[in-house]
Design an enzyme around this catalytic site. Structure first.
Site, short mmCIF file in Angstrom:
data_model
loop_
_atom_site.label_atom_id
_atom_site.label_comp_id
_atom_site.label_asym_id
_atom_site.label_seq_id
_atom_site.Cartn_x
_atom_site.Cartn_y
_atom_site.Cartn_z
N ALA A 1 17.06 6.53 -38.23
CA ALA A 1 17.14 5.37 -37.34
C ALA A 1 18.49 4.67 -37.45
O ALA A 1 19.10 4.31 -36.44
CB ALA A 1 16.00 4.39 -37.65
N GLU A 2 18.97 4.50 -38.67
CA GLU A 2 20.26 3.82 -38.85
C GLU A 2 21.39 4.64 -38.26
O GLU A 2 22.31 4.10 -37.65
CB GLU A 2 20.54 3.51 -40.32
CG GLU A 2 21.88 2.83 -40.49
CD GLU A 2 21.92 1.78 -41.57
OE1 GLU A 2 23.00 1.18 -41.72
OE2 GLU A 2 20.91 1.55 -42.24
N THR A 3 21.33 5.93 -38.41
CA THR A 3 22.35 6.80 -37.84
C THR A 3 22.39 6.65 -36.32
O THR A 3 23.46 6.46 -35.73
CB THR A 3 22.07 8.27 -38.22
OG1 THR A 3 22.16 8.39 -39.64
CG2 THR A 3 23.04 9.22 -37.54
#
Length: 147
Positions: A67-69
């Site tokens: 998700a952060e990527t």
């Protein structure tokens, strides 16, 4: 929005070449692969195998990495070329377990401002079932501040 952000689609290889360390070592270790990159949507896949917790289920932290990527890449596209995106907040709700196959994450913008960008990220299993929902917010700082 920059010229890059205004394009209908962004070449993944070009995007990665602009990043000092490409996708980054962690994404490489986890097998994250970009599938689609546009200003409206960033999509990537990640294998469950190799990214599990002790019970053989997809590790919640692996979902958060995916998700952060995705949210960071979407924010970086919006910020380019004058600013860079740095994550400042992320949360995740894990809805169901995945024990095999590949998961797919899809990030869509919630807010695209001058100094902040937020993305909604939905991670699903191969059957299209939602595994995780995440929200990430990035601050957009002038690129010359990190140089």
């Amino acid at each position: 929005m920059s010229d890059t952000g205004a394009q209908a689609g962004i070449d993944i290889d070009t995007l990665l070449a602009q990043m000092p360390q490409g996708m980054g070592r962690l994404n490489e270790k986890m097998g994250v692969e970009l599938v689609e990159v546009t200003p409206e949507r960033v999509v990537a896949t990640m294998p469950v195998e190799g990214n599990t917790q002790p019970y053989g289920l997809l590790h919640g932290g692996a979902s958060v990495v995916l998700a952060e990527t995705l949210g960071s890449i979407g924010s970086a596209i919006h910020a380019y070329p004058d600013r860079i995106a740095l994550g400042v907040d992320i949360n995740a709700t894990h809805h169901r377990a995945a024990s095999s196959g590949t998961v797919t994450g899809v990030a869509t913008p919630i807010h695209l401002g001058r100094t902040m960008a937020s993305f909604d990220v939905v991670i699903s299993d191969e059957r299209g079932r939602r595994v995780c929902t995440s929200r990430i917010t990035c601050t957009l700082v002038p690129a010359d501040r990190l140089g």
